[in-house]
Design a protein around this motif. Structure first.
Motif, mmCIF file in Angstrom:
data_model
loop_
_atom_site.group_PDB
_atom_site.id
_atom_site.type_symbol
_atom_site.label_atom_id
_atom_site.label_comp_id
_atom_site.label_asym_id
_atom_site.label_seq_id
_atom_site.Cartn_x
_atom_site.Cartn_y
_atom_site.Cartn_z
ATOM 1 N N LEU A 290 50.372 41.175 45.041
ATOM 2 C CA LEU A 290 49.383 40.095 45.117
ATOM 3 C C LEU A 290 47.980 40.650 45.361
ATOM 4 N N GLN A 362 50.381 29.835 44.155
ATOM 5 C CA GLN A 362 49.331 30.813 43.850
ATOM 6 C C GLN A 362 48.071 30.124 43.326
ATOM 7 N N THR A 373 45.819 32.253 36.309
ATOM 8 C CA THR A 373 46.898 32.256 37.299
ATOM 9 C C THR A 373 48.259 32.377 36.625
#
Length: 403
Positions: A290, A362, A373
């Motif tokens: 991430l 997210q 995304t």
């Protein structure tokens, strides 16, 4: 006798002797409750460090169901109303895989049903009431005897020569040997009821010991059976102690083949029990992914770790729901067609919603364009899925050699 309020709540902190002004010491933070003076406080203290029986767990779980809401709240500084992400992950992972051990069962590993046999074709794993040979096309007693003897020689040799790791297969061959003798005798009776061979005992009477020969192993080294001591596997770039350890594990894995085949649930429960340990390694790795994917957001690694912990906590919650649904479904769907429709619908809904939830999470946490995304989520998902598969393979192998 119930202790008084003054006995349970001391006037000064028993740890640093600071005068108390509330339920906690404002200097060292110790609870003013004395668990040794009240059974209720003693029980509360046992559970509090793990479960926090103050309603926060239920508020946290309720908020967790909304993608990204809990992570955004925690990252914004609203930490007091919720259980910390690491503690929540530990609680849910332990609970989930404990329930999984109780609800997931494989049952006995069964071999596929034997295909129909043709004349002269031996089926090594025929069921007890079936024969591995068909004598109906033989028109003479001599033909029956010749075919019987050839079949028995092949069956006995195949049984004795099976690797020791497949010893459970040998037990499936034995009924075939007895059935071949029985059906040969029946065919001879049909062709010539007074034939002298009918007066002779079977070569291998039922219940007697069958011939044994040195059994081969599943692994061969240099065209010879593997043996950890006399014929080991040697990896040239490994030191001697590592080769010895590797061969001990390899021998243990080979010995465990029949044990796992006969009792697969024991292996599965051991495997499930090792999954939480793997997750504790995978969660920080996912947080690192991430961090790399959203490097331009200005968030530090620990913030990404919070997102990773809440993501895995939700996944544990979904796995828990799947286990409970499967356990309930096994009770009501066995003979009910209509119950299977909502059962499979619930399972499918949980599985479909899991990736959607993570994608929406997210999107709401990092607030980037939906297309961006989605692309990052797809790449992260593919990488993490490969790591998860590798971790499961590693866990399977390590569990196999240690059961």
């Amino acid at each position: 006798m119930t202790p008084s309020h003054d006995e349970v709540h001391a006037a000064a902190c028993e740890n640093c002797r600071t005068p108390l002004q509330g339920g906690f010491c404002h200097v060292c933070g110790q609870n003013a409750h004395n668990p040794l003076r009240s059974f209720g406080h003693a029980v509360e203290e046992v559970f509090e460090s793990f479960w926090h029986l103050d309603g926060r767990i239920f508020r946290t779980l309720r908020t967790l169901l909304s993608p990204g809401t809990l992570a955004n709240a925690y990252l914004a500084g609203h930490r007091a109303p919720f259980v910390a992400p690491l503690r929540l992950f530990v609680i849910l992972s332990v609970l989930t895989f404990f329930v999984a051990k109780l609800t997931l069962h494989i049952g006995e590993v069964s071999l596929p049903p034997p295909p129909p046999t043709a004349d002269g074709k031996t089926n090594l794993v025929a069921a007890q009431e079936e024969s591995g040979i068909d004598f109906s096309k033989q028109t003479t007693v001599e033909g029956v005897l010749r075919q019987r003897d050839e079949t028995l020689d092949g069956l006995v040799s195949a049984r004795a020569g099976m690797p020791r790791g497949l010893g459970f297969m040998r037990e499936r061959v034995e009924p075939n040997i007895y059935a071949t003798q029985r059906l040969a005798r029946q065919r001879i009776t049909q062709l010539q009821p007074d034939h002298p061979s009918l007066a002779l005992p079977d070569r291998y009477p039922e219940g007697s010991s069958l011939p044994e020969m040195p059994m081969r192993t599943l692994i061969t080294v240099g065209d010879k059976p593997f043996d950890a001591e006399t014929n080991p596997v040697r990896v040239g770039w490994l030191p001697d102690f590592a080769n010895r350890w590797f061969n001990r594990k390899l021998a243990r894995a080979e010995e465990n083949v029949p044990r796992v085949a006969q009792d697969p649930n024991y292996f599965v429960t051991r495997l499930i029990g090792s999954v939480p340990s793997a997750l504790f390694v995978l969660v920080p790795v996912f947080a690192l992914l991430l961090k790399l994917a959203y490097i331009g957001t200005g968030r530090v690694y620990l913030e990404h770790l919070v997102v990773a912990l809440y993501s895995h906590a939700y996944l544990c919650l979904c796995v828990l729901a799947l286990c409970l649904t499967q356990a309930f479904g096994s009770l009501v769907t066995a003979d009910s067609y209509w119950w299977k429709i909502p059962y499979w619908t619930v399972l499918a809904a949980i599985l479909v919603w899991m990736p959607i939830y993570l994608l929406k999470m997210q999107q709401r946490v990092y607030r980037q364009h939906r297309i961006v995304t989605l692309l990052k989520f797809s790449v992260l998902g593919a990488l993490y899925f490969m790591m998860l598969v590798m971790a499961l393979i590693f866990l399977t192998l390590t569990t196999w050699v240690n059961v």
